[in-house]
Design a protein around this motif. Sequence first.
Motif, PDB file in Angstrom:
ATOM      1  N   THR A  10       0.861  -1.081   0.044  1.00 33.27           N
ATOM      2  CA  THR A  10       0.029  -0.023  -0.151  1.00 33.27           C
ATOM      3  C   THR A  10       0.935   1.155  -0.123  1.00 33.27           C
ATOM      4  OG1 THR A  10      -1.665  -1.258   1.068  1.00 33.27           O
ATOM      5  CG2 THR A  10      -1.965   1.224   1.185  1.00 33.27           C
ATOM      6  N   CYS A  14       0.937   3.954  -3.263  1.00 36.13           N
ATOM      7  CA  CYS A  14       0.517   5.584  -2.851  1.00 36.13           C
ATOM      8  C   CYS A  14       1.666   6.241  -3.057  1.00 36.13           C
ATOM      9  CB  CYS A  14       0.120   5.637  -1.426  1.00 36.13           C
ATOM     10  SG  CYS A  14      -1.353   4.668  -0.978  1.00 36.13           S
ATOM     11  N   ALA A  21      -7.011  10.025  -2.099  1.00 35.10           N
ATOM     12  CA  ALA A  21      -6.481   9.893  -0.543  1.00 35.10           C
ATOM     13  C   ALA A  21      -7.358   8.654  -0.189  1.00 35.10           C
ATOM     14  CB  ALA A  21      -6.588  11.040   0.380  1.00 35.10           C
ATOM     15  N   SER A  22      -8.641   8.490  -0.695  1.00 32.87           N
ATOM     16  CA  SER A  22      -9.360   7.404  -0.432  1.00 32.87           C
ATOM     17  C   SER A  22      -8.970   5.971  -0.436  1.00 32.87           C
ATOM     18  CB  SER A  22     -10.908   7.434  -1.112  1.00 32.87           C
ATOM     19  OG  SER A  22     -10.543   7.189  -2.487  1.00 32.87           O
ATOM     20  N   TYR A  23      -8.010   5.766  -1.337  1.00 38.25           N
ATOM     21  CA  TYR A  23      -7.228   4.541  -1.669  1.00 38.25           C
ATOM     22  C   TYR A  23      -6.313   4.402  -0.202  1.00 38.25           C
ATOM     23  CZ  TYR A  23      -3.752   1.031  -3.140  1.00 38.25           C
ATOM     24  OH  TYR A  23      -3.194  -0.127  -3.471  1.00 38.25           O
ATOM     25  N   ALA A  24      -5.572   5.255   0.067  1.00 39.51           N
ATOM     26  CA  ALA A  24      -4.708   5.157   1.232  1.00 39.51           C
ATOM     27  C   ALA A  24      -5.632   5.064   2.629  1.00 39.51           C
ATOM     28  CB  ALA A  24      -3.898   6.213   1.375  1.00 39.51           C
ATOM     29  N   TRP A  25      -6.418   5.788   2.782  1.00 42.70           N
ATOM     30  CA  TRP A  25      -7.281   5.873   3.765  1.00 42.70           C
ATOM     31  C   TRP A  25      -7.986   4.454   4.059  1.00 42.70           C
ATOM     32  CZ3 TRP A  25      -7.472   8.467   8.125  1.00 42.70           C
ATOM     33  CH2 TRP A  25      -6.798   9.785   8.209  1.00 42.70           C
ATOM     34  N   GLY A  26      -8.609   3.937   2.917  1.00 41.35           N
ATOM     35  CA  GLY A  26      -9.142   2.436   3.180  1.00 41.35           C
ATOM     36  C   GLY A  26      -8.520   1.422   3.440  1.00 41.35           C
ATOM     37  N   PHE A  28      -5.083   1.650   4.742  1.00 41.75           N
ATOM     38  CA  PHE A  28      -4.465   1.783   6.205  1.00 41.75           C
ATOM     39  C   PHE A  28      -5.386   1.574   7.156  1.00 41.75           C
ATOM     40  CE2 PHE A  28      -1.149   4.321   3.497  1.00 41.75           C
ATOM     41  CZ  PHE A  28      -0.295   3.418   3.703  1.00 41.75           C
ATOM     42  N   SER A  29      -6.921   1.796   7.124  1.00 47.53           N
ATOM     43  CA  SER A  29      -7.545   1.898   8.079  1.00 47.53           C
ATOM     44  C   SER A  29      -7.911   0.292   8.177  1.00 47.53           C
ATOM     45  CB  SER A  29      -9.049   2.511   7.837  1.00 47.53           C
ATOM     46  OG  SER A  29      -9.712   1.991   6.729  1.00 47.53           O
ATOM     47  N   THR A  57     -12.022  -3.736   0.476  1.00 46.13           N
ATOM     48  CA  THR A  57     -10.976  -3.154  -0.160  1.00 46.13           C
ATOM     49  C   THR A  57     -10.791  -3.972  -1.417  1.00 46.13           C
ATOM     50  OG1 THR A  57      -9.325  -4.490   1.107  1.00 46.13           O
ATOM     51  CG2 THR A  57      -9.934  -2.164   1.938  1.00 46.13           C
TER      52      THR A  57
END
Length: 110
Positions: A10, A14, A21-26, A28-29, A57
Motif C-alpha cells: 500500500t 501510494c 486519498a481514499s485509496y490510502a485511507w481505506g 491503512f484503516s 478493499t
Amino acid sequence: AIILVHWLLTVWGCMSYIFPASYAWGNFSVLAVGIWAIVQRDSLDAITMFLTGLLLTVLTDIIHISIFYPPNKYLTDTKRFSVGMAIFSLLLKPVSCYLVYRMYQERGGE
C-alpha cells in the motif's frame, strides 16, 4: 506477515499520487483493524471486521485502479511501479482473505 506485506504494498501503491486519498485511507484503516485483530487474539469481532474490511478493499481497489489508471503516454516508471504494486496487492488480497478466514475458524468462528 499479512499486515506487513499489505502495508508495504500500500505504501508503494501510494508513492506516486496516482490514486486519491481514499485509496490510502481505506487500506491503512483496514490494516489498523488487522493490528487490532492480532493484538486481541480471543476476539471474534476483530477478526470478522478485518476479514470484512479486506473483502471491501478488494472492491474499492478494483474501482480505484480502473478509474484512476493513467493513459499509456502519461505512465512514467514511478507511476508504473506504483500501479503495479497496487495491482499486486489486489491480487494478493484473496489469499490474505483465505488466511484470515482460517484464523477466524481457529478462533471458534462458524
